[in-house]
Motif scaffolding. Structure first.
Motif, PDB file in Angstrom:
ATOM      1  N   GLU A 137       7.578   0.990   7.297  1.00 25.70           N
ATOM      2  CA  GLU A 137       6.294   0.633   6.714  1.00 25.70           C
ATOM      3  C   GLU A 137       5.280   0.373   7.818  1.00 25.70           C
ATOM      4  OE1 GLU A 137       4.451  -2.294   3.225  1.00 25.70           O
ATOM      5  OE2 GLU A 137       6.527  -2.519   3.909  1.00 25.70           O
ATOM      6  N   ILE A 138       4.092   0.936   7.651  1.00 28.47           N
ATOM      7  CA  ILE A 138       2.979   0.680   8.555  1.00 28.47           C
ATOM      8  C   ILE A 138       1.983  -0.203   7.812  1.00 28.47           C
ATOM      9  CG2 ILE A 138       1.092   1.693   9.879  1.00 28.47           C
ATOM     10  CD1 ILE A 138       2.715   4.232  10.145  1.00 28.47           C
ATOM     11  N   ASP A 139       1.807  -1.418   8.293  1.00 25.82           N
ATOM     12  CA  ASP A 139       0.888  -2.358   7.647  1.00 25.82           C
ATOM     13  C   ASP A 139      -0.520  -2.098   8.167  1.00 25.82           C
ATOM     14  OD1 ASP A 139      -0.365  -4.365   6.353  1.00 25.82           O
ATOM     15  OD2 ASP A 139       0.563  -6.001   7.489  1.00 25.82           O
TER      16      ASP A 139
ATOM     17  N   SER B 295      -7.369  -2.626   2.107  1.00 27.76           N
ATOM     18  CA  SER B 295      -7.253  -2.974   0.692  1.00 27.76           C
ATOM     19  C   SER B 295      -6.947  -1.758  -0.183  1.00 27.76           C
ATOM     20  CB  SER B 295      -8.528  -3.668   0.212  1.00 27.76           C
ATOM     21  OG  SER B 295      -9.668  -2.882   0.544  1.00 27.76           O
ATOM     22  N   HIS B 296      -7.833  -0.778  -0.184  1.00 25.94           N
ATOM     23  CA  HIS B 296      -7.606   0.390  -1.045  1.00 25.94           C
ATOM     24  C   HIS B 296      -7.944   1.651  -0.261  1.00 25.94           C
ATOM     25  CE1 HIS B 296      -7.183   2.878  -4.540  1.00 25.94           C
ATOM     26  NE2 HIS B 296      -8.405   3.336  -4.402  1.00 25.94           N
TER      27      HIS B 296
ATOM     28  N   ILE C 258     -10.062   6.232   5.189  1.00 28.39           N
ATOM     29  CA  ILE C 258     -11.272   5.776   4.508  1.00 28.39           C
ATOM     30  C   ILE C 258     -10.824   4.887   3.359  1.00 28.39           C
ATOM     31  CG2 ILE C 258     -13.258   6.480   3.125  1.00 28.39           C
ATOM     32  CD1 ILE C 258     -13.399   9.024   4.787  1.00 28.39           C
ATOM     33  N   TRP C 259     -11.390   3.713   3.274  1.00 27.05           N
ATOM     34  CA  TRP C 259     -10.945   2.738   2.280  1.00 27.05           C
ATOM     35  C   TRP C 259     -12.147   1.938   1.774  1.00 27.05           C
ATOM     36  CZ3 TRP C 259     -11.281  -2.525   3.927  1.00 27.05           C
ATOM     37  CH2 TRP C 259     -11.620  -2.671   5.276  1.00 27.05           C
ATOM     38  N   LYS C 260     -11.933   1.189   0.719  1.00 23.07           N
ATOM     39  CA  LYS C 260     -13.028   0.424   0.117  1.00 23.07           C
ATOM     40  C   LYS C 260     -12.661  -1.052   0.002  1.00 23.07           C
ATOM     41  CE  LYS C 260     -15.545   3.904  -2.543  1.00 23.07           C
ATOM     42  NZ  LYS C 260     -16.032   4.304  -3.887  1.00 23.07           N
ATOM     43  N   TYR C 261     -13.686  -1.870   0.201  1.00 24.24           N
ATOM     44  CA  TYR C 261     -13.550  -3.312   0.017  1.00 24.24           C
ATOM     45  C   TYR C 261     -14.841  -3.802  -0.634  1.00 24.24           C
ATOM     46  CZ  TYR C 261     -12.968  -8.280   0.972  1.00 24.24           C
ATOM     47  OH  TYR C 261     -12.855  -9.637   0.839  1.00 24.24           O
ATOM     48  N   ASN C 262     -14.704  -4.432  -1.808  1.00 25.81           N
ATOM     49  CA  ASN C 262     -15.884  -4.867  -2.573  1.00 25.81           C
ATOM     50  C   ASN C 262     -16.867  -3.709  -2.778  1.00 25.81           C
ATOM     51  OD1 ASN C 262     -14.946  -7.447  -2.900  1.00 25.81           O
ATOM     52  ND2 ASN C 262     -16.105  -8.293  -1.177  1.00 25.81           N
ATOM     53  N   TRP C 263     -16.321  -2.544  -3.105  1.00 23.48           N
ATOM     54  CA  TRP C 263     -17.089  -1.337  -3.414  1.00 23.48           C
ATOM     55  C   TRP C 263     -17.794  -0.732  -2.209  1.00 23.48           C
ATOM     56  CZ3 TRP C 263     -15.496   0.140  -7.964  1.00 23.48           C
ATOM     57  CH2 TRP C 263     -15.126  -0.823  -8.899  1.00 23.48           C
TER      58      TRP C 263
ATOM     59  N   THR D 171       0.547   2.591  -0.310  1.00 26.59           N
ATOM     60  CA  THR D 171       1.020   1.684  -1.354  1.00 26.59           C
ATOM     61  C   THR D 171      -0.164   0.874  -1.885  1.00 26.59           C
ATOM     62  OG1 THR D 171       1.496  -0.152   0.148  1.00 26.59           O
ATOM     63  CG2 THR D 171       3.229   1.490  -0.170  1.00 26.59           C
ATOM     64  N   GLU D 172       0.103   0.102  -2.940  1.00 23.67           N
ATOM     65  CA  GLU D 172      -0.959  -0.704  -3.553  1.00 23.67           C
ATOM     66  C   GLU D 172      -1.509  -1.741  -2.578  1.00 23.67           C
ATOM     67  OE1 GLU D 172      -1.455  -1.870  -8.219  1.00 23.67           O
ATOM     68  OE2 GLU D 172       0.530  -2.052  -7.310  1.00 23.67           O
ATOM     69  N   SER D 173      -0.667  -2.235  -1.682  1.00 21.50           N
ATOM     70  CA  SER D 173      -1.094  -3.264  -0.738  1.00 21.50           C
ATOM     71  C   SER D 173      -1.915  -2.695   0.413  1.00 21.50           C
ATOM     72  CB  SER D 173       0.135  -3.984  -0.171  1.00 21.50           C
ATOM     73  OG  SER D 173       0.928  -3.086   0.588  1.00 21.50           O
ATOM     74  N   GLY D 174      -2.005  -1.355   0.505  1.00 20.42           N
ATOM     75  CA  GLY D 174      -2.760  -0.733   1.584  1.00 20.42           C
ATOM     76  C   GLY D 174      -1.894  -0.295   2.749  1.00 20.42           C
ATOM     77  N   SER D 175      -0.602  -0.591   2.713  1.00 23.29           N
ATOM     78  CA  SER D 175       0.280  -0.144   3.780  1.00 23.29           C
ATOM     79  C   SER D 175       0.760   1.275   3.505  1.00 23.29           C
ATOM     80  CB  SER D 175       1.477  -1.094   3.911  1.00 23.29           C
ATOM     81  OG  SER D 175       2.250  -1.069   2.716  1.00 23.29           O
TER      82      SER D 175
END
Length: 429
Positions: free
Chosen positions: A312-314, A318-319, A333-338, A297-301
């Motif tokens: 739902e798995i929290d 972020s992304h 694999i996710w990104k935070y501040n690029w 989801t948009e929230s990262g969950s």
């Protein structure tokens, strides 16, 4: 006579008191031990302690956990918080933060940090060390390498096609002429699909009037997740030559159409279909975790599909760029501040997260595989490695990845094909 009788009674009572006192003390010790405490008497602190419980002050009872790390190479040097750790020892340690540092000449070093506390009173790990790599140009004139699975590949050399197995050492001629690889070990020759059968050592060809019509509408299809796919037309051709339209994506075990997921074989009379109604998709990524399908989801969950009520798995991320279920672990694999990060989740303790920064490389054609309990992360132009629960990622290969085997990789760099090998020369000695 009478006084000696009472004296005997007194002695027996004292003996009984002593016996039950010892039993009580032993039982209390066992009780606290199995609750994760051990006696730690410090007389100076005991006599000077004023106020508070003995357990809180730490004068008499302290909490403990167990560290048990088994490194497959027995002579490995390792340090637990800078103290020598004996391989395979079930070491009793106080609650706190720990780091195990592994360093053996000829092998990739590792460092894993963990916490021993009431929620996680133990750390257990089996580690297979990865040998240091050797890198050399490949003395073969090959191109268009296609993976067939099970440590086997086809490669072209001029106008011939060769089969390679194992460590890509020796090839055998299987075809005079070249064919176009369309993905997953399938090749297109005119209006036929060819596949090399590694067990029988023969080519098998599939063709039909439905395939001919499909190729007329889409002359450059790709084979994805077991189906012939035409992304420009949003169509798909099944194994039984059935054309599906409105296809948005395919993945491991699913076909996505607008508003639904097809899970079972679409050639079946009644394939299993999950509705995506009411779910806001941020991409077309779906993952199967212990019999339930989820999507980010948009929230990262992660939100479940087809469950009432939805689960739902929290993740706290972020992304999410990529997520997979590999060898019993949820890896994302996710990104935070690029900046890109990789997280490794224990499926039974989802709150336990290992976050590892990734090198600044394009995240294309990602694939994560587990070999010997360790993890390899392949992108289009790099091969990375990390031990389970490691604090950092080792960069093994920098170049266009052509093939990855159990203990080697072929890659292209500076207009040359190179081979990197990670073979344990001490094995079997």
């Amino acid at each position: 006579m009478l006084p000696s009788y009472f004296e005997e009674i007194r002695k027996k009572r004292n003996a009984a008191r002593l016996f039950w006192a010892i039993v009580f003390l032993f039982a209390a010790t066992l009780y606290f031990f199995f609750q994760g405490y051990y006696p730690a008497i410090h007389l100076q602190r005991f006599f000077s302690a004023s106020g508070g419980s003995l357990m809180e002050s730490g004068s008499l009872i302290r909490s403990f956990g167990i560290v048990n790390i088994n490194i497959k190479t027995p002579t490995t040097n390792s340090l637990l918080n800078w103290s020598v750790y004996t391989n395979g020892d079930k070491k009793m340690v106080d609650y706190g933060n720990y780091t195990i540092a592994i360093d053996k000449p000829g092998y990739v070093s590792g460092e894993m940090s963990f916490t021993i506390d009431k929620e996680t009173p133990y750390y257990i790990d089996d580690i297979t060390l990865l040998p240091d790599g050797t890198y050399a140009p490949l003395d073969k004139d090959i191109s268009n390498i296609a993976a067939l699975g099970n440590e086997s590949w086809l490669a072209q050399s001029g106008t011939t096609t060769w089969f390679y197995g194992g460590g890509f050492e020796t090839g055998s001629l299987v075809l005079t002429g070249t064919v176009d690889h369309i993905g997953e070990g399938r090749f297109l020759s005119g209006t036929s699909i060819m596949e090399y059968n590694t067990k029988e050592g023969i080519w098998k060809t599939k063709t039909s009037s439905a395939l001919t019509r499909y190729l007329q509408a889409c002359p450059s299809p790709k084979y994805q997740n077991g189906y012939l796919r035409c992304e420009s037309k949003n169509t798909l051709l099944t194994e039984k030559w059935k054309t599906l339209t409105g296809i948005l994506s395919t993945g491991d075990g699913y076909i996505e159409k607008s508003g639904s997921l097809i899970l079972d074989n679409p050639d079946d009379l009644s394939p299993k279909i999950l509705s995506l109604s009411g779910i806001t998709l941020i991409d077309h990524e779906f993952i199967h975790i212990e019999w339930i399908w989820y999507t980010p989801t948009e929230s990262g969950s992660l939100i479940s599909i087809g469950e009432t009520p939805a689960k739902e798995i929290d993740t706290g991320l972020s992304h999410i760029e990529y997520i997979t279920w590999e060898n019993g672990f949820l890896i994302s694999i996710w990104k935070y501040n690029w900046k890109a990060y990789l997280t490794l989740w224990d499926p039974h303790f989802l709150e336990t997260v290992k976050k590892i920064p990734l090198p600044d490389r394009p995240l294309r054609d990602i694939r994560i595989s587990s070999i010997g309990g360790n993890f390899f992360l392949k992108t289009a132009d790099s091969l990375l490695f990390f031990y389970k629960w490691s604090d950092h990622i080792e960069w093994l290969v920098d170049g266009e990845i052509l093939a990855v085997g159990k203990d080697f990789a072929l890659y292209k760099k500076d207009d040359k094909i190179w081979k990197g090998s990670w073979i344990d020369d001490s094995a079997g000695k």
